[in-house]
Write a protein that holds these residues in place. Structure first.
Motif, PDB file in Angstrom:
ATOM      1  N   TYR A 101     -12.605   0.170  10.058  1.00 33.09           N
ATOM      2  CA  TYR A 101     -12.356   1.461   9.420  1.00 33.09           C
ATOM      3  C   TYR A 101     -12.527   2.619  10.397  1.00 33.09           C
ATOM      4  O   TYR A 101     -11.725   3.564  10.414  1.00 33.09           O
ATOM      5  CB  TYR A 101     -13.293   1.630   8.228  1.00 33.09           C
ATOM      6  N   ARG A 122      -2.396  -2.451   3.251  1.00 37.23           N
ATOM      7  CA  ARG A 122      -2.869  -2.277   1.879  1.00 37.23           C
ATOM      8  C   ARG A 122      -3.114  -3.660   1.274  1.00 37.23           C
ATOM      9  O   ARG A 122      -2.243  -4.526   1.333  1.00 37.23           O
ATOM     10  CB  ARG A 122      -1.832  -1.515   1.060  1.00 37.23           C
ATOM     11  N   LEU A 174      -3.566   4.279   4.162  1.00 35.73           N
ATOM     12  CA  LEU A 174      -4.757   5.088   3.909  1.00 35.73           C
ATOM     13  C   LEU A 174      -5.662   4.372   2.905  1.00 35.73           C
ATOM     14  O   LEU A 174      -5.265   4.151   1.757  1.00 35.73           O
ATOM     15  CB  LEU A 174      -4.351   6.457   3.376  1.00 35.73           C
ATOM     16  N   PRO A 175      -6.874   4.000   3.298  1.00 38.05           N
ATOM     17  CA  PRO A 175      -7.732   3.211   2.390  1.00 38.05           C
ATOM     18  C   PRO A 175      -8.142   3.985   1.145  1.00 38.05           C
ATOM     19  O   PRO A 175      -8.483   3.382   0.128  1.00 38.05           O
ATOM     20  CB  PRO A 175      -8.948   2.868   3.264  1.00 38.05           C
ATOM     21  N   TRP A 176      -8.113   5.316   1.182  1.00 34.66           N
ATOM     22  CA  TRP A 176      -8.495   6.119   0.012  1.00 34.66           C
ATOM     23  C   TRP A 176      -7.459   6.024  -1.091  1.00 34.66           C
ATOM     24  O   TRP A 176      -7.705   6.431  -2.215  1.00 34.66           O
ATOM     25  CB  TRP A 176      -8.678   7.578   0.431  1.00 34.66           C
ATOM     26  N   THR A 177      -6.282   5.500  -0.768  1.00 35.78           N
ATOM     27  CA  THR A 177      -5.219   5.383  -1.779  1.00 35.78           C
ATOM     28  C   THR A 177      -5.099   3.970  -2.336  1.00 35.78           C
ATOM     29  O   THR A 177      -4.241   3.726  -3.173  1.00 35.78           O
ATOM     30  CB  THR A 177      -3.864   5.792  -1.167  1.00 35.78           C
ATOM     31  N   TRP A 178      -5.926   3.041  -1.883  1.00 32.43           N
ATOM     32  CA  TRP A 178      -5.768   1.653  -2.294  1.00 32.43           C
ATOM     33  C   TRP A 178      -6.064   1.451  -3.775  1.00 32.43           C
ATOM     34  O   TRP A 178      -5.606   0.481  -4.378  1.00 32.43           O
ATOM     35  CB  TRP A 178      -6.678   0.751  -1.450  1.00 32.43           C
ATOM     36  N   LYS A 179      -6.837   2.352  -4.379  1.00 32.64           N
ATOM     37  CA  LYS A 179      -7.108   2.241  -5.806  1.00 32.64           C
ATOM     38  C   LYS A 179      -6.038   2.943  -6.645  1.00 32.64           C
ATOM     39  O   LYS A 179      -6.045   2.829  -7.870  1.00 32.64           O
ATOM     40  CB  LYS A 179      -8.488   2.828  -6.124  1.00 32.64           C
ATOM     41  N   CYS A 180      -5.152   3.677  -5.981  1.00 31.02           N
ATOM     42  CA  CYS A 180      -4.058   4.330  -6.706  1.00 31.02           C
ATOM     43  C   CYS A 180      -3.017   3.289  -7.095  1.00 31.02           C
ATOM     44  O   CYS A 180      -2.879   2.242  -6.445  1.00 31.02           O
ATOM     45  CB  CYS A 180      -3.412   5.419  -5.844  1.00 31.02           C
TER      46      CYS A 180
END
Length: 285
Positions: free
Chosen positions: A6, A226, A71-77
């Motif tokens: 990361y 992703r 972008l790892p912050w979007t993986w829950k989107c």
């Protein structure tokens, strides 16, 4: 899920954003300080929109669109949201590229300069046409719920490869265009004497190259992909499963495309079948 490496990803992402944003700023400085500024009069000020919009849209925004899935912050989107963002960024880049082409053709026509005679113009026009084709096909196959999962699975690797190929071709078009422009505005061998404008634009070109290299590195690292959605596999004709991204994306997209009404009707049908089976078993006992 935690991303492997990361910190390395974050460092490269910050560097990419820095070099991309710096490329846009330096392009503006070039046209505002060394050239005639910006305008829409059919002359040099209008042409200056050409490099500004291409570096902003076709280089910087397209680069961000390529790595947005990483972008790892979007993986829950939701996947649909991420596909919409990806398509939206590419649409903005395409619109800016079209305006950039209009400014160049308008400038040439106003000053009676021939069109489409250089390698830069050939590559540039081909890239814009193919980019728009790629965008339209991507919308109809991946974003809109019309294409069958099998078509999505087949087209996905082609879509990924052609996207990277077009991004690399954009780099070539931008670099040849900047060099061509310097030969025009620095005549009589002045370019070979390393004037301030020549040094500045050469440095700008290197910034574009570094940005492109960082984007290519980020998007080609398998550990930064992703993650696949859990419990999604695609059966192959030989009885195996496709563990690649194409299969999981196809099934996930197909599931996302089903409406709530369809899911409810399927559940109701399963309940009815279960009730009938229970009734039949009891009648035979």
């Amino acid at each position: 899920m935690a991303m492997e490496g990361y910190r390395g990803f974050l460092a490269l992402l910050v560097l990419a954003l820095f070099f991309g944003f710096l490329s846009v700023i330096c392009t503006l400085v070039w046209v505002l300080h060394y050239r005639e500024g910006l305008g829409w009069d059919g002359r040099g000020a209008e042409f200056n929109w050409h490099p500004v919009l291409l570096v902003t849209g076709f280089v910087f925004i397209q680069g961000i669109a390529i790595i947005v899935y990483r972008l790892p912050w979007t993986w829950k989107c939701s996947k649909f949201l991420m596909k919409s963002i990806h398509a939206g960024l590419n649409s903005v880049a395409a619109i800016l590229a079209i305006i950039a082409l209009v400014s160049a053709f308008d400038y040439h026509n106003t000053l009676s300069i021939p069109n489409m005679y250089s390698l830069h113009s050939w590559i540039g026009l081909i890239v814009v046409i193919l980019y728009i084709l790629q965008l339209v096909l991507g919308l109809f196959i991946f974003l809109f719920p019309w294409a069958p999962p099998s078509l999505r699975a087949i087209f996905l690797p082609i879509h990924v490869y052609s996207g990277l190929l077009l991004f690399g071709s954009v780099m070539i078009a931008v670099l040849t265009g900047m060099t061509e422009k310097l030969f025009f505005v620095l005549p009589n061998g002045l370019y070979s004497l390393l004037p301030p404008e020549g040094v500045f634009v050469n440095t700008l070109s290197l910034l574009v190259v570094v940005f492109g290299a960082l984007i290519f590195w980020i998007v080609t690292r398998p550990q930064w992909k992703r993650p696949q959605e859990p419990n999604l596999t695609l059966l192959q004709p030989n009885g195996g499963t496709a563990g690649g991204v194409a299969g999981s994306m196809a099934i996930h997209s197909d599931n996302m495309d089903k409406s709530d009404a369809e899911l409810n009707s399927e559940a109701a049908a399963r309940k009815r079948n279960f009730a009938l089976d229970e009734t039949g078993q009891r009648s035979t006992m």
